[in-house]
Design a protein around this motif. Structure first.
Motif, PDB file in Angstrom:
ATOM      1  N   UNK A   1      37.582   0.658  64.239  1.00  0.00           N
ATOM      2  CA  UNK A   1      36.576  -0.006  63.418  1.00  0.00           C
ATOM      3  C   UNK A   1      35.502  -0.643  64.294  1.00  0.00           C
ATOM      4  N   UNK A   2      35.939  -1.255  65.401  1.00  0.00           N
ATOM      5  CA  UNK A   2      34.980  -1.844  66.332  1.00  0.00           C
ATOM      6  C   UNK A   2      34.097  -0.766  66.947  1.00  0.00           C
ATOM      7  N   UNK A   3      34.703   0.363  67.313  1.00  0.00           N
ATOM      8  CA  UNK A   3      33.927   1.455  67.907  1.00  0.00           C
ATOM      9  C   UNK A   3      32.880   1.967  66.928  1.00  0.00           C
ATOM     10  N   UNK A   4      33.222   1.998  65.651  1.00  0.00           N
ATOM     11  CA  UNK A   4      32.269   2.446  64.637  1.00  0.00           C
ATOM     12  C   UNK A   4      31.048   1.530  64.594  1.00  0.00           C
ATOM     13  N   UNK A   5      31.266   0.225  64.764  1.00  0.00           N
ATOM     14  CA  UNK A   5      30.153  -0.730  64.760  1.00  0.00           C
ATOM     15  C   UNK A   5      29.243  -0.502  65.965  1.00  0.00           C
ATOM     16  N   UNK A   6      29.847  -0.269  67.138  1.00  0.00           N
ATOM     17  CA  UNK A   6      29.033   0.007  68.321  1.00  0.00           C
ATOM     18  C   UNK A   6      28.197   1.265  68.107  1.00  0.00           C
ATOM     19  N   UNK A   7      28.819   2.295  67.542  1.00  0.00           N
ATOM     20  CA  UNK A   7      28.101   3.554  67.331  1.00  0.00           C
ATOM     21  C   UNK A   7      26.991   3.383  66.297  1.00  0.00           C
ATOM     22  N   UNK A   8      27.224   2.517  65.321  1.00  0.00           N
ATOM     23  CA  UNK A   8      26.184   2.262  64.323  1.00  0.00           C
ATOM     24  C   UNK A   8      24.972   1.606  64.973  1.00  0.00           C
ATOM     25  N   UNK A   9      25.217   0.646  65.866  1.00  0.00           N
ATOM     26  CA  UNK A   9      24.107  -0.002  66.575  1.00  0.00           C
ATOM     27  C   UNK A   9      23.350   1.009  67.425  1.00  0.00           C
ATOM     28  N   UNK A  10      24.086   1.907  68.081  1.00  0.00           N
ATOM     29  CA  UNK A  10      23.450   2.919  68.926  1.00  0.00           C
ATOM     30  C   UNK A  10      22.634   3.893  68.083  1.00  0.00           C
ATOM     31  N   UNK A  11      23.140   4.225  66.890  1.00  0.00           N
ATOM     32  CA  UNK A  11      22.395   5.148  66.031  1.00  0.00           C
ATOM     33  C   UNK A  11      21.079   4.541  65.578  1.00  0.00           C
ATOM     34  N   UNK A  12      21.048   3.189  65.439  1.00  0.00           N
ATOM     35  CA  UNK A  12      19.817   2.523  65.038  1.00  0.00           C
ATOM     36  C   UNK A  12      18.815   2.478  66.191  1.00  0.00           C
ATOM     37  N   UNK A  13      19.341   2.248  67.386  1.00  0.00           N
ATOM     38  CA  UNK A  13      18.479   2.208  68.556  1.00  0.00           C
ATOM     39  C   UNK A  13      19.172   2.919  69.704  1.00  0.00           C
ATOM     40  N   UNK A  14      18.824   4.181  69.936  1.00  0.00           N
ATOM     41  CA  UNK A  14      19.487   4.942  71.008  1.00  0.00           C
ATOM     42  C   UNK A  14      19.296   4.331  72.389  1.00  0.00           C
ATOM     43  N   UNK A  15      18.328   3.424  72.550  1.00  0.00           N
ATOM     44  CA  UNK A  15      18.126   2.796  73.854  1.00  0.00           C
ATOM     45  C   UNK A  15      18.722   1.382  73.894  1.00  0.00           C
ATOM     46  N   UNK A  16      19.667   1.110  73.004  1.00  0.00           N
ATOM     47  CA  UNK A  16      20.290  -0.220  72.936  1.00  0.00           C
ATOM     48  C   UNK A  16      21.347  -0.323  74.039  1.00  0.00           C
ATOM     49  N   UNK A  17      20.921  -0.781  75.185  1.00  0.00           N
ATOM     50  CA  UNK A  17      21.774  -0.803  76.370  1.00  0.00           C
ATOM     51  C   UNK A  17      23.046  -1.621  76.164  1.00  0.00           C
TER      52      UNK A  17
END
Length: 929
Positions: A547-563
């Protein structure tokens, strides 16, 4: 032009010092935290060229989250402050006070070009004490205003010399003006507006034109009646040079920010996202608000964002009258100054140019900015205001019956302003005093409630901080940052359920992703940290890692450059033992930022988990190239070198541990590992010194105590080892290897068989299946000549370890000896203790037992102590906040190297050989008559 006398310089300087000396006791507050404390560009380890690649806050200009404020010369002065005094706030404040005094003197010199001697001094004195300047002078980040003003005034003074005595053009001052304008712009963006001030001065003051004259000349030229007069052509040529230079500076500035405006949210500037006519009415109303702050600076506030000034949503709003009055007054002044040629008109037009032109970039009228009102941006416009006041004073004071009253009024004005400025400085003493003083002025700004909460949070007063964060959510229910702060504080109070609920509320306020629409245009990038915070919270539960990994991936999908999302996801994947994916996440983050030492460090930790120590060492070295004093990289790379068993690495490992303890002088682990390196190199005196240092810092340090005792034992200082072992067993009574080593020393060096027996019996009470402790107890029984008990003991040992041939052989020897003694009629037990031959053989057994203890000391204890594990990469990541009151939560278990190094394998082989030798000695003891 009248020059400035030394008496006037001393008067202005003394007045500035008198008003601002108490600012030296203030700390770093509000924006100072980001610009000074958190800005890596100030550190000597950062290349100077980074100042010209990053924004004012140390963020690369290419990044979307960059503020796009390009002020490298200002940051350079911060770096010089850091070079001389590091983070001593007093030196930063002192330089600001000095710069303000310089501005006052330059301003006096400028005023002399269009005011008489007395009026210009009045203008400079008023400027020196005006309370609106406290944010620019007492707030360290206000230095951008001070430096930009110095170059702005210098550029204007240079331009005034561009006309020769014969009305010809002098190009050297114009060239100097262009250079100074560029310098002003590199201190703060508004510095470029001095070009407009120079143009106004050239046309209406130097050339003496009025607006009717200009219109008449233009009409005649268009009608073909006459060409441009020579004076007009000269003026046009000078202005064209200035304008072209300005355009070049603008083009360069646009290229620097990569043609992108910074991302601001409706919380920063609510009117910027409001519909027509609310946006236009509000922005125009802000002009009289700023004018009122200059006229009546009685209620000053450090932050005017969010709900500080309600939107003007209707033409019927009474506040529109203030806008109308402001524009009427401004129009009358402009009409007066543009229509006539007398000196009063010239003074007013220069005052208006100083007020209007420098304020245009911050006015919101042409493009939105990240604030509603900011007192520091009124620093230069207040010069024009002071000129108008001084000019009005000059007019009134020349009326005989009003002369004394005018002097009295100006005296009262200067006194009250000076007192207000002095008292206002105390508000900047700390973040708590600053934000609480702001709440007295405005209670409708959620950001202020957040920032008071953050100040309390820094004092670990989480319960009270929570009250302020909750109030922020009530004042502004849709403030994502406030809900994030509530969640973080609940977490600090160990209320995980409430923290998760708060984060979920913040997440629900995030706009939904619209395919094809750029996310950053609708929300500040930092608000995406709600996904990081929530994921960091729930991943503490091992059943919710996906579930936590899904949240990280959601943030990355919104901003692919979200370091930050890649970094946090890499930590999670490491915890999930998905090593390849974790490595890929860090490599992706490194594509976005190869200058981040923490990322190279994290990648090295993944390499260690993937059992690739050589690659790990390379990445640790990358981190240290970027930051030679990166504490975690120093510690863990040195530990990796130490564990490699390669003597060629030991000097560098020793150097890195020494550097680490310079950075962390209170961390016992650094000294312990220095001691282990010294033991490896047979430098016993150094090893003892480092171990003692580690124990002094951390009472009961298990690894250090055991290895120090082992060092004494190996150095034939067994009596020194006993008190160390006693301390070890007092803190860790179940330390089996310590009990074995103590038992051997007692039996072989103190001849205390009974004490040794107690040690081995304690081991068996804790672990009845411990073969080593059981076997050593059997030897004690043999030493006591209790052969039947020794026989039973060895039988029990053989049952525990049926495949140990040496136990079977020893049992056979004991039985043979018992049979021989029975045949000779000798008793099978004795109370006289062991024979001399048995005692003489035992020292070898003590050494061998110590070697077995060493295997634990260098294997489990030396690197497995709960306080001596490989530091987690999570410890190296900076919290990211929505504003100074917000931060990202981060917690990840520590990581360690697994598998055996070459040195460990070599040690094991040596211990096997020692164990075989021990068996031979024991057999000789058991076979002795």
């Amino acid at each position: 032009m009248a020059v400035v006398s030394w008496k006037e310089i001393l008067l202005l300087t003394g007045l500035v010092v008198g008003c601002y000396w108490n600012s030296l006791s203030c700390g770093f507050v509000f924006d100072d935290v980001s610009a000074i404390l958190d800005n890596k560009d100030l550190r000597p380890s950062t290349p100077v060229r980074n100042l010209f690649l990053n924004d004012f806050w140390g963020t690369p200009m290419a990044e979307e989250r960059s503020h796009k404020s390009y002020r490298p010369l200002t940051v350079l002065t911060f770096r010089l402050n850091y070079l001389f005094s590091e983070l001593s706030a007093a030196s930063y404040h002192l330089l600001n006070v000095v710069l303000h005094a310089v501005v006052c003197v330059l301003f006096l010199r400028v005023c002399r070009s269009f005011l008489d001697k007395t009026s210009s001094l009045v203008a400079a004195l008023l400027f020196a004490v005006h309370p609106i300047h406290t944010e620019a002078v007492t707030g360290v980040v206000g230095r951008a205003e001070l430096l930009s003003s110095i170059f702005l005034l210098a550029a204007f003074l240079a331009y005034t010399k561009s006309t020769g005595a014969d009305q010809s053009i002098v190009w050297a001052p114009i060239a100097l003006t262009v250079v100074l304008v560029a310098a002003a712009t590199l201190c703060k963006e508004q510095g470029i507006t001095v070009v407009g001030i120079c143009c106004v001065h050239e046309v209406f003051v130097a050339q003496g034109f009025t607006l009717p004259m200009l219109l008449d000349t233009l009409r005649q030229v268009l009608q073909g009646k006459d060409g441009f007069p020579y004076a007009v052509l000269q003026t046009l040529l000078k202005l064209i040079v200035l304008v072209i230079s300005t355009l070049l500076l603008v083009i360069i500035r646009v290229q620097v920010i990569q043609s992108q405006l910074p991302v601001f949210t409706r919380f920063d500037n609510p009117a910027a996202v409001s519909p027509t006519p609310s946006r236009q009415l509000t922005f125009n109303y802000l002009l009289p608000v700023n004018a009122w702050l200059l006229l009546n600076p009685s209620e000053l506030c450090c932050d005017w964002t969010m709900g500080t000034i309600p939107l003007v949503e209707s033409l019927l709003d009474l506040r529109n009258l203030a806008t109308l009055v402001f524009y009427t007054f401004l129009g009358l002044l402009a009409y007066h100054s543009l229509r006539y040629r007398h000196s009063s008109a010239k003074t007013v037009i220069m005052a208006l140019s100083l007020i209007v032109l420098p304020f245009v970039p911050a006015s919101n009228l042409f493009f939105p900015v990240g604030f509603v009102v900011a007192e520091r941006v009124l620093y230069v416009p207040s010069m024009g205001f002071c000129v108008l006041v001084a000019h009005g004073f000059n007019i009134v004071s020349h009326k005989g019956h009003l002369k004394k009253i005018s002097w009295l009024m100006i005296g009262v004005l200067l006194t009250t302003h000076a007192v207000k400025t002095f008292n206002r400085n105390w508000d900047w003493e700390s973040e708590y005093t600053l934000f609480t003083s702001a709440l007295k002025v405005n209670k409708n700004n959620a950001k202020l409630w957040n920032n008071v909460g953050h100040a309390l949070e820094n004092q670990s007063n989480y319960a009270k901080a929570l009250q302020y964060f909750l109030q922020a959510t009530r004042v502004q229910p849709d403030d994502i940052g406030a809900h994030m702060n509530v969640g973080r504080t609940y977490k600090n109070l160990n209320k995980s359920k409430e923290a998760e609920d708060a984060y979920l509320v913040a997440k629900s306020l995030m706009p939904q992703v619209i395919p094809g629409k750029k996310y950053a245009t609708r929300v500040a990038p930092n608000h995406l940290n709600v996904y990081i915070n929530l994921a960091n919270l729930i991943r503490a539960n091992d059943s919710r890692l996906e579930e936590a990994d899904q949240l990280y991936r959601q943030a990355i999908s919104m901003r692919p450059d979200f370091k930050q999302a890649y970094i946090s996801r890499g930590e999670l994947l490491l915890k999930m033992n998905k090593l390849t994916e974790a490595r890929d996440a860090y490599l992706r983050a490194l594509e976005l930022d190869r200058t981040n030492a923490d990322l190279w460090y994290n990648l090295a930790i993944v390499n260690i988990e993937m059992k690739d120590p050589s690659e790990a060492l390379k990445n640790f070295n990358h981190a240290l190239e970027l930051n030679p004093r990166h504490k975690l990289a120093l510690f863990n790379s040195a530990l990796l070198m130490q564990e490699s068993g390669e003597p060629k690495f030991w000097p560098e490992a020793n150097r890195r541990f020494l550097t680490y303890v310079e950075e962390e002088p209170d961390d016992a682990n650094g000294y312990f590992n220095l001691g282990m390196l010294a033991m490896d190199a047979n430098e016993n005196a150094a090893a003892e010194r480092w171990m003692r240092k580690a124990i002094g810092l951390q009472a009961g340090f298990r690894s250090a105590l055991f290895n120090l005792a082992l060092l004494y034992s190996q150095s034939k200082r067994e009596m020194d080892a006993l008190p160390v072992l006693d301390e070890l067993l007092r803190h860790h009574p179940e330390h089996i290897k310590g009990l074995i080593l103590k038992g051997d020393i007692l039996m072989n060096h103190k001849k205390d068989t009974r004490g040794a027996k107690v040690c081995f019996e304690r081991i068996l009470r804790m672990d009845p299946t411990n073969v080593q402790g059981k076997h050593n107890l059997c030897v004690v029984y043999f030493e006591e000549r209790d052969l039947p008990r020794a026989e039973r003991c060895l039988e029990e040992t053989l049952a525990l370890a049926p495949n140990e041939e040496y136990v079977r052989r020893h049992l056979s020897i004991v039985r043979s000896k018992m049979a021989a003694m029975s045949a000779a009629g000798q008793p099978l037990t004795s109370t006289e203790g062991a024979t001399m031959s048995a005692k003489e053989e035992n020292p070898q057994r003590a050494k061998e037992s110590a070697e077995e203890g060493e295997e634990e000391g260098r294997g489990a204890d030396a690197v497995g102590d709960e306080n001596n594990v490989r530091k987690s990469s999570a410890e190296s990541l900076q919290d990211v906040g929505v504003d100074p009151s917000e931060s990202v939560d981060s917690s990840t278990p520590d990581k360690r190297t697994k598998g055996k190094s070459t040195k460990e394998i070599k040690d094991i082989e040596e211990k096997r050989a020692a164990a075989l030798k021990r068996l031979e000695e024991i057999e000789r003891i058991l076979s002795a008559d």
